[in-house]
Design a protein around this motif. Structure first.
Motif, mmCIF file in Angstrom:
data_model
loop_
_atom_site.group_PDB
_atom_site.id
_atom_site.type_symbol
_atom_site.label_atom_id
_atom_site.label_comp_id
_atom_site.label_asym_id
_atom_site.label_seq_id
_atom_site.Cartn_x
_atom_site.Cartn_y
_atom_site.Cartn_z
ATOM 1 N N ILE A 22 0.821 -1.210 0.000
ATOM 2 C CA ILE A 22 0.000 0.000 0.000
ATOM 3 C C ILE A 22 0.858 1.264 0.000
ATOM 4 C CG2 ILE A 22 -1.817 1.230 1.250
ATOM 5 C CD1 ILE A 22 -2.545 -1.667 2.381
ATOM 6 N N PHE A 23 1.915 1.290 0.806
ATOM 7 C CA PHE A 23 2.820 2.456 0.817
ATOM 8 C C PHE A 23 4.240 1.999 0.498
ATOM 9 C CE2 PHE A 23 0.037 2.674 4.628
ATOM 10 C CZ PHE A 23 -0.809 3.701 4.255
ATOM 11 N N PRO A 24 4.528 1.711 -0.789
ATOM 12 C CA PRO A 24 5.863 1.179 -1.083
ATOM 13 C C PRO A 24 6.978 2.160 -0.708
ATOM 14 C CG PRO A 24 4.626 1.596 -3.111
ATOM 15 C CD PRO A 24 3.684 1.815 -1.976
ATOM 16 N N GLU A 25 6.645 3.438 -0.611
ATOM 17 C CA GLU A 25 7.714 4.399 -0.308
ATOM 18 C C GLU A 25 8.094 4.426 1.168
ATOM 19 O OE1 GLU A 25 3.939 6.864 -1.042
ATOM 20 O OE2 GLU A 25 4.735 4.904 -1.506
ATOM 21 N N PHE A 26 7.238 3.828 2.027
ATOM 22 C CA PHE A 26 7.590 3.761 3.459
ATOM 23 C C PHE A 26 7.563 2.298 3.893
ATOM 24 C CE2 PHE A 26 4.849 7.575 2.982
ATOM 25 C CZ PHE A 26 5.838 8.533 3.116
ATOM 26 N N SER A 27 8.606 1.552 3.554
ATOM 27 C CA SER A 27 8.502 0.106 3.714
ATOM 28 C C SER A 27 8.298 -0.338 5.159
ATOM 29 C CB SER A 27 9.713 -0.572 3.102
ATOM 30 O OG SER A 27 10.882 -0.205 3.785
ATOM 31 N N LEU A 28 8.990 0.311 6.095
ATOM 32 C CA LEU A 28 8.888 -0.179 7.467
ATOM 33 C C LEU A 28 7.921 0.649 8.296
ATOM 34 C CD1 LEU A 28 12.467 -1.278 8.433
ATOM 35 C CD2 LEU A 28 10.528 -2.655 7.783
ATOM 36 N N PHE A 29 7.336 1.657 7.662
ATOM 37 C CA PHE A 29 6.474 2.581 8.392
ATOM 38 C C PHE A 29 5.353 1.827 9.092
ATOM 39 C CE2 PHE A 29 2.469 4.926 8.256
ATOM 40 C CZ PHE A 29 2.777 5.963 9.115
ATOM 41 N N SER A 30 4.735 0.898 8.364
ATOM 42 C CA SER A 30 3.568 0.210 8.924
ATOM 43 C C SER A 30 3.927 -0.540 10.207
ATOM 44 C CB SER A 30 2.997 -0.750 7.886
ATOM 45 O OG SER A 30 4.013 -1.515 7.306
ATOM 46 N N VAL A 31 5.132 -1.145 10.222
ATOM 47 C CA VAL A 31 5.531 -1.927 11.384
ATOM 48 C C VAL A 31 5.774 -1.032 12.599
ATOM 49 C CG1 VAL A 31 7.340 -3.390 12.307
ATOM 50 C CG2 VAL A 31 6.492 -3.782 10.001
ATOM 51 N N PHE A 32 6.484 0.074 12.364
ATOM 52 C CA PHE A 32 6.768 0.962 13.488
ATOM 53 C C PHE A 32 5.500 1.673 13.958
ATOM 54 C CE2 PHE A 32 11.102 0.504 11.823
ATOM 55 C CZ PHE A 32 11.708 0.093 12.998
ATOM 56 N N ALA A 33 4.631 2.013 13.014
ATOM 57 C CA ALA A 33 3.364 2.642 13.378
ATOM 58 C C ALA A 33 2.559 1.686 14.248
ATOM 59 C CB ALA A 33 2.584 3.003 12.116
ATOM 60 N N LEU A 34 2.581 0.429 13.866
ATOM 61 C CA LEU A 34 1.859 -0.588 14.628
ATOM 62 C C LEU A 34 2.412 -0.692 16.043
ATOM 63 C CD1 LEU A 34 -0.201 -2.966 14.269
ATOM 64 C CD2 LEU A 34 1.783 -4.406 13.885
ATOM 65 N N MET A 35 3.746 -0.719 16.140
ATOM 66 C CA MET A 35 4.357 -0.844 17.459
ATOM 67 C C MET A 35 4.005 0.369 18.319
ATOM 68 S SD MET A 35 8.270 -1.560 18.601
ATOM 69 C CE MET A 35 8.922 0.063 18.383
#
Lengths: 400, 293
Positions: B263-276
């Motif tokens: 969904i956001f290829p430009e922020f690859s790890l964003f989703s994981v850190f946002a989740l944490m």
């Protein structure tokens, strides 16, 4: 203001006195470079190349009748540590030149120290454009490495000639180097082939060993070809995960990688699982599949292999060798070790390397250092892939 | 978004998740029972990968020797863990947690240098075992056998771990030790032996994970630190010390990463850190953890 001036003058004399006393001794070159941690895999061969250059130059009587002395230090690939070492080398060890650093983070940091102290600094491997752009250029910084603009343009030149390619995807590490190289690639591609569409861009983190979700996401966009800037261990992990997922098959192996994926350390690690037919590059192919190997390079690589006590040597040693050769040539051309004179002599200077002459641009201080490219092929001579007929790609040759 | 695309991303996420679970499970167990946050768990994982390479290298040509290498790496790292616990770590149990943290961090540095000394700085690679070197091809989705194998190994370890913890007498003692170590000791439980056993089992899992990753990832210095950060995120999401929390934490991490990339290829790890970050704000003790009293 005299009372302020006097101590300053006394200090200046105090500082200059040991320098004058050293004039008869060796010419000292400080060399901060990662010798521990993951990037030591490049730091060590680059240092080995630098040591070979010093040995060669000293065997021929040194420079201006003085020997060269290399002072290597472990920068741990940490910009703060590299800066501390550079300061210490200047103040405590009295080095007159700096060379080394590996990454695009260390080199700009040490460049500021070179600027403050008026010490010539030559970077062997940092490709980031910002190292020598308008905002950061100063008389004492020189880059012997290639740069992201050359790399991206070479990749675009190669991919623009691939047959049946209408859509391209990119994958590169998510930091300055990767972004700079991809920007250069896309800019050049738009110029060369305005009809080609960029359909996907993936940005895995540097050192991100898990590429599987990036690979499947990219495959879902069905690109005809891929431009890639992954390097070293990341490239190896990428290939190991992409191959069983059918990634290379889906793009018919139409991939070009600008991250020195043709270096012997990478081709050896992957052995016969290397994806054949993809286009890869190296500073020094070391093992040539084809007739064009310059004799000087063969001789150089044999020396490197011997010094490293390794059958094949390294594709990176050349960068250390070239860096020291350039400094020596600069001192010779200036006729002295005076920093300002050497810096002036080096701007626009052409210097010999085992791979042929290179030139520092007079304004940007970048070397016109392209790299050797070619498709990866299996060679009957080696148990791993090699670059077929390595061809020197230099989209920005300096005006000699 | 087509069905095949979602399926492909889901499988990628699951592969990621099960690898992370293999690594994080040992970390979580040691914290849950011993209250030791073992920074060196990633180093054990790295040593496991190098050991696997070494065994495969000795038994060239590469083939099914991979399986022997996996067992040898697990056993080798288990022994290493046992030695570390018996000789060093056990002297720090009574002290503040900070000392244990410093000690395990020192281990990270020592083991990192030791690995560099023994195996050098070059990148090493191990091929997948021939029996798993292939893939199922469905329309739009390719599933390598090896990825499927990892997806099965993860739940197998989770169930085995859960059975040991909940059904065996050793598991009862372990749970007792995690509640009240002094009381267990006073009641005649051999806490020392229990802790050694726990640490050895956790090290075995780390070595196993390190060996099992080698067909998919290069073996490089620095893989220790890279993996420990991800493992910490997993156990923070799942809940510190909660075994099933670690499992579901890994699954959530894998899917967040996989679909985040889509969904956001430009922020690859964003989703994981946002989740944490979200988990830490809403449930600081993690999704499956218990608030600390």
């Amino acid at each position: 203001m005299e009372f302020r001036f006097l101590p300053a003058a006394a200090m200046a004399v105090g500082l200059l006195a040991p320098l004058a006393a050293q004039a008869k001794g060796p010419i000292k070159i400080g060399f901060p470079i990662p010798l521990s941690g993951p990037t030591a895999v490049y730091g060590e061969p680059i240092l080995k190349g630098a040591e070979l250059a010093v040995a060669d130059i000293n065997a021929h009587g040194g420079v201006l009748g003085r020997k060269l002395e290399l002072l290597p230090r472990d920068s741990k690939a940490n910009p703060a540590e590299a800066v501390r070492l550079a300061r210490e080398l200047i103040v405590k060890n009295g080095v007159q030149f700096l060379a080394g650093t590996l990454t695009s983070a260390e080199a700009p940091a040490v460049s500021t120290i070179a600027k403050e102290n008026h010490i010539v600094f030559v970077a062997p491997s940092a490709k980031i454009v910002a190292l020598t752009d308008k905002a950061n250029i100063h008389p004492y910084i020189f880059r012997a490495a290639s740069n992201t603009t050359i790399e991206g343009e070479a990749g675009a030149l190669i991919m623009s000639k691939m047959k049946g390619v209408h859509t391209i995807a990119t994958i590169a590490p998510d930091y300055a180097y990767g972004h700079d190289a991809i920007t250069a690639f896309i800019t050049a591609m738009k110029r060369l082939r305005p009809d080609i569409k960029i359909v996907d861009q993936q940005w895995p983190r540097l050192g991100q060993a898990n590429f599987t979700p990036f690979i499947t996401a990219q495959m879902s966009k069905h690109p005809d070809a891929v431009y890639c800037d992954l390097f070293a261990g990341d490239f190896i992990s990428f290939v190991k995960q992409a191959t069983p997922l059918g990634y290379f098959k889906a793009i018919h192996n139409r991939l070009a990688d600008g991250g020195e994926a043709g270096s012997v350390d990478v081709t050896r690690a992957l052995g016969n699982t290397y994806p054949l037919g993809i286009w890869v590059n190296a500073y020094d192919p070391v093992l040539w599949d084809g007739p064009n190997q310059p004799p000087a390079e063969r001789a150089f690589d044999e020396k490197v292999a011997k010094a490293m006590k390794d059958k094949y040597g390294s594709s990176w040693a050349i960068q250390g060798y070239v860096t020291i050769s350039a400094i020596a040539q600069g001192i010779r051309a200036a006729g002295s070790t005076n920093e300002a004179a050497v810096s002036k002599a080096m701007a626009g200077m052409t210097y010999p390397t085992p791979l042929g002459p290179r030139t520092f641009d007079a304004t940007t201080h970048n070397a016109d250092a392209g790299e050797y490219w070619g498709p990866a092929v299996r060679s009957p001579k080696f148990p791993f892939a090699v670059i077929q007929d390595p061809t020197y790609y230099n989209p920005q040759p300096a005006g000699h | 978004m087509t069905v095949s695309l979602i399926a492909a991303q889901f499988l990628s996420g699951l592969t990621t998740a099960m690898f992370l679970f293999l690594i994080a499970s040992g970390l979580s167990l040691v914290f849950g029972v011993m209250r030791v946050l073992n920074f060196a768990h990633g180093s054990f994982y790295m040593i496991g990968a190098y050991m696997a390479w070494q065994v495969v290298h000795w038994m060239r040509p590469e083939g099914e020797s991979f399986w022997l290498a996996v067992l040898a790496a697990g056993a080798g790292v288990a022994v290493l863990g046992g030695v570390v616990e018996r000789l060093l770590l056990r002297h720090l149990y009574g002290l503040e947690e900070l000392y244990q943290l410093l000690f395990t961090y020192a281990l990270v540095l020592i083991l990192g240098d030791a690995a560099k000394f023994i195996w050098g700085t070059g990148q090493l690679s191990v091929r997948p075992p021939p029996v798993l070197d292939g893939q199922f091809v469905f329309p739009g989705v390719t599933l390598p056998y090896y990825n499927l194998f990892i997806m099965l190994i993860g739940p197998a370890i989770a169930i085995a771990g859960w059975l040991v913890l909940s059904r065996s007498s050793a598991g009862r003692l372990l749970r007792a030790a995690s509640y009240d170590r002094e009381m267990l000791s006073a009641l005649g439980g051999n806490v020392g032996l229990l802790y050694t056993g726990m640490f050895v089992a956790s090290s075995f899992l780390a070595g196993l994970a390190g060996a099992l990753i080698t067909p998919m990832e290069s073996i490089v210095p620095g893989m220790d630190v890279q993996v420990i950060v991800q493992a910490f995120i997993v156990i923070v999401i799942g809940g510190l010390g909660s075994f099933w929390g670690t499992f579901w934490g890994a699954v959530i991490y894998g899917q967040a990463l996989s679909f985040g990339i889509l969904i956001f290829p430009e922020f690859s790890l964003f989703s994981v850190f946002a989740l944490m970050a979200a988990v830490l704000m809403i449930r600081p003790w993690g999704l499956f953890g218990r608030p600390i009293r």
